[in-house]
Write a protein that holds these residues in place. Structure first.
Motif, PDB file in Angstrom:
ATOM      1  N   GLY A 118     -33.395  18.431  -9.135  1.00 17.55           N
ATOM      2  CA  GLY A 118     -33.257  19.786  -9.947  1.00 17.55           C
ATOM      3  C   GLY A 118     -31.760  20.068 -10.599  1.00 17.55           C
ATOM      4  N   THR A 119     -30.698  19.432  -9.553  1.00 14.82           N
ATOM      5  CA  THR A 119     -29.393  19.823  -9.591  1.00 14.82           C
ATOM      6  C   THR A 119     -28.756  18.403 -10.248  1.00 14.82           C
ATOM      7  OG1 THR A 119     -28.796  19.016  -7.544  1.00 14.82           O
ATOM      8  CG2 THR A 119     -28.939  21.385  -8.038  1.00 14.82           C
ATOM      9  N   PRO A 122     -30.962  17.520 -15.864  1.00 15.05           N
ATOM     10  CA  PRO A 122     -31.242  18.852 -16.435  1.00 15.05           C
ATOM     11  C   PRO A 122     -32.517  19.116 -16.949  1.00 15.05           C
ATOM     12  CG  PRO A 122     -30.018  17.556 -17.803  1.00 15.05           C
ATOM     13  CD  PRO A 122     -30.065  16.683 -16.722  1.00 15.05           C
ATOM     14  N   ARG A 127     -35.321  15.589 -16.818  1.00 11.90           N
ATOM     15  CA  ARG A 127     -35.908  16.029 -15.270  1.00 11.90           C
ATOM     16  C   ARG A 127     -37.317  15.470 -15.404  1.00 11.90           C
ATOM     17  NH1 ARG A 127     -35.595  22.063 -13.577  1.00 11.90           N
ATOM     18  NH2 ARG A 127     -33.246  21.407 -13.913  1.00 11.90           N
ATOM     19  N   ALA A 380     -31.848  26.166 -11.561  1.00  8.89           N
ATOM     20  CA  ALA A 380     -31.483  24.876 -10.529  1.00  8.89           C
ATOM     21  C   ALA A 380     -30.796  25.373  -9.156  1.00  8.89           C
ATOM     22  CB  ALA A 380     -30.083  24.374 -10.990  1.00  8.89           C
ATOM     23  N   GLN A 383     -34.128  25.396  -7.071  1.00 11.11           N
ATOM     24  CA  GLN A 383     -34.946  24.189  -6.938  1.00 11.11           C
ATOM     25  C   GLN A 383     -35.536  23.851  -5.382  1.00 11.11           C
ATOM     26  OE1 GLN A 383     -36.482  22.254  -9.121  1.00 11.11           O
ATOM     27  NE2 GLN A 383     -35.988  23.390 -11.107  1.00 11.11           N
TER      28      GLN A 383
END
Length: 446
Positions: A118-119, A122, A127, A380, A383
């Motif tokens: 998630g980080t 994007p 993703r 984010a 997540q």
């Protein structure tokens, strides 16, 4: 750098899924060498699942709080140590403790993996592509576990544990070299009270469901565990509604796509996720397959899971994740229904293989789609917790499904018992189709 990160995250997810299923075929050999009673031997599977499901949400909050990279390294190292201890165990107590430690390590590792996805990538196509790759490898781990379990058990069941050690070392070294430090950690403290209530509720419920599968729903331990789980769950819900420090942030409770993803993961585990358990019993107990033959019989399933994952990515981009989810569950339902109607046949190729191919392809499509849906609208910074909630739903459903299927199979299952059990999984897959076809808000499926 992104490719190396994704490769390591996929390998870590592969290990988590692998260790849930690799033990099935090895179980008779372990029980024989360590002189374990059947009820005790079952806990070699259950100890992993109970600790895994019980600590996932706490693992998610730790991911959001301390950062995904340090938690990933800690969890993968602990997983490797526990695997080595299991491979060297000389008695049942040490082995069960090692399996429990593996489950705890996986509970910390899974949300860290999803948090890093998630980080690192994007929201949007980047993703989604990452989730397709990660999902392809992760879902294949369940099928590969059955195959490797059969192959390695021919040499020694201890290899089903020791195979993890070099892979965890590789993941830890790669994380130190390639993972970027966290820049968006949550500043809120981990709510200790809510964590104790939430973890206790999940642990008690999973334990109760596992005991129900072994001892029956009316046993004292089953009733106490389930009753305690319900009480703790009620206290947890009340705490989440009234306390300042909560375990599940309001932004997550308001995210409809996360709720839909959680329901999808539950139906996934009740359908194709339970297929490994049923096929293992069917092939070895009813068909008389050796561990090696049973492991090889899972090879087409593993191939189709990977193919389904790849197709899911393209289908989601073209038709949307909702359409992909419906198609995956529909194929799974047809495949499981086929197996239930044809399992009395003597030919693997003619009677079992068509259903295995269909359900395997559907499995791969579902796995990627449900996580794409469930995490698509989550910020984010959350997540890790979102991924933990999805997986908690998955393994709670898995524990409940095993309990129900064990009751359906009975003490001495025949073809009729297996037919009923496979029909139950087919019905769960049909429920997934209904979920995808329901008129939902646009925000639920992206």
């Amino acid at each position: 750098m992104g490719h190396m990160t994704l490769a390591l995250l996929s390998l870590a997810q592969f290990l988590i899924a692998l260790d849930y299923s690799i033990i099935f075929i090895a179980l008779p050999s372990i029980a024989g060498e360590l002189a374990l009673a059947p009820a005790t031997a079952q806990w070699i599977v259950s100890a992993y699942a109970v600790l895994f499901a019980g600590f996932l949400v706490v693992g998610g909050r730790l991911t959001d709080r301390v950062g995904a990279k340090p938690l990933f390294i800690l969890a993968i190292a602990g997983f490797g140590v526990a695997s080595a201890a299991g491979g060297l165990a000389e008695d049942g107590g040490v082995l069960l403790a090692a399996r429990a430690a593996q489950g705890l390590g996986a509970a910390l590792l899974q949300p860290a993996v999803l948090g890093l996805i998630g980080t690192t990538f994007p929201a949007g196509p980047a993703r989604s592509r990452a989730l397709v790759v990660w999902g392809s490898v992760g879902a294949s781990g369940l099928a590969a576990g059955a195959i490797l379990g059969g192959l390695l058990t021919v040499v020694s069941w201890r290899l089903t544990f020791m195979i993890n050690v070099p892979l965890t070392l590789l993941c830890a070294a790669g994380a130190l070299a390639w993972f970027a430090p966290a820049t968006d950690r949550s500043t809120q403290r981990i709510p200790v009270g809510a964590s104790v209530l939430g973890t206790g509720a999940v642990l008690s419920l999973v334990l109760g469901l596992t005991l129900a599968a072994e001892q029956g729903w009316g046993s004292t331990l089953t009733v106490i565990s389930l009753g305690l789980g319900v009480v703790l769950l009620a206290a947890f819900i009340r705490n989440e509604r009234t306390a300042r420090a909560v375990l599940i942030e309001p932004v997550l409770r308001r995210t409809s796509s996360l709720r839909a993803g959680a329901l999808a993961t539950a139906l996934y585990m009740a359908s194709v996720g339970a297929e490994f358990y049923l096929l293992t019993l069917l092939l070895q107990k009813m068909k008389g397959y050796t561990p090696l033959e049973a492991g090889l019989a899972f090879l087409p399933l593993a191939i189709m899971v990977t193919a389904g994952n790849t197709a899911a990515g393209r289908a989601a981009q073209r038709f949307g994740a909702r359409a992909a989810l419906v198609a995956g569950f529909a194929l799974a339902a047809i495949g499981l229904l086929w197996i239930s109607l044809a399992l009395q046949g003597d030919s693997y190729v003619l009677h079992l293989l068509p259903g295995i191919l269909l359900s395997g392809f559907g499995h791969g499509v579902i796995y990627t789609s449900m996580f794409t849906i469930g995490t698509g609208d989550v910020p984010a910074a959350h997540q890790g917790t979102a991924g933990a909630l999805l997986t908690t739903s998955q393994y709670l459903s898995g524990a409940m499904t095993v309990a129900v299927l064990t009751l359906a199979l009975g003490a001495s299952p025949g073809h009729g018992n297996f037919q009923v059990a496979f029909l139950i999984t087919a019905a769960a897959a049909a429920g997934g189709v209904v979920l995808g076809l329901r008129p939902l808000t646009k925000r639920v499926f992206t």
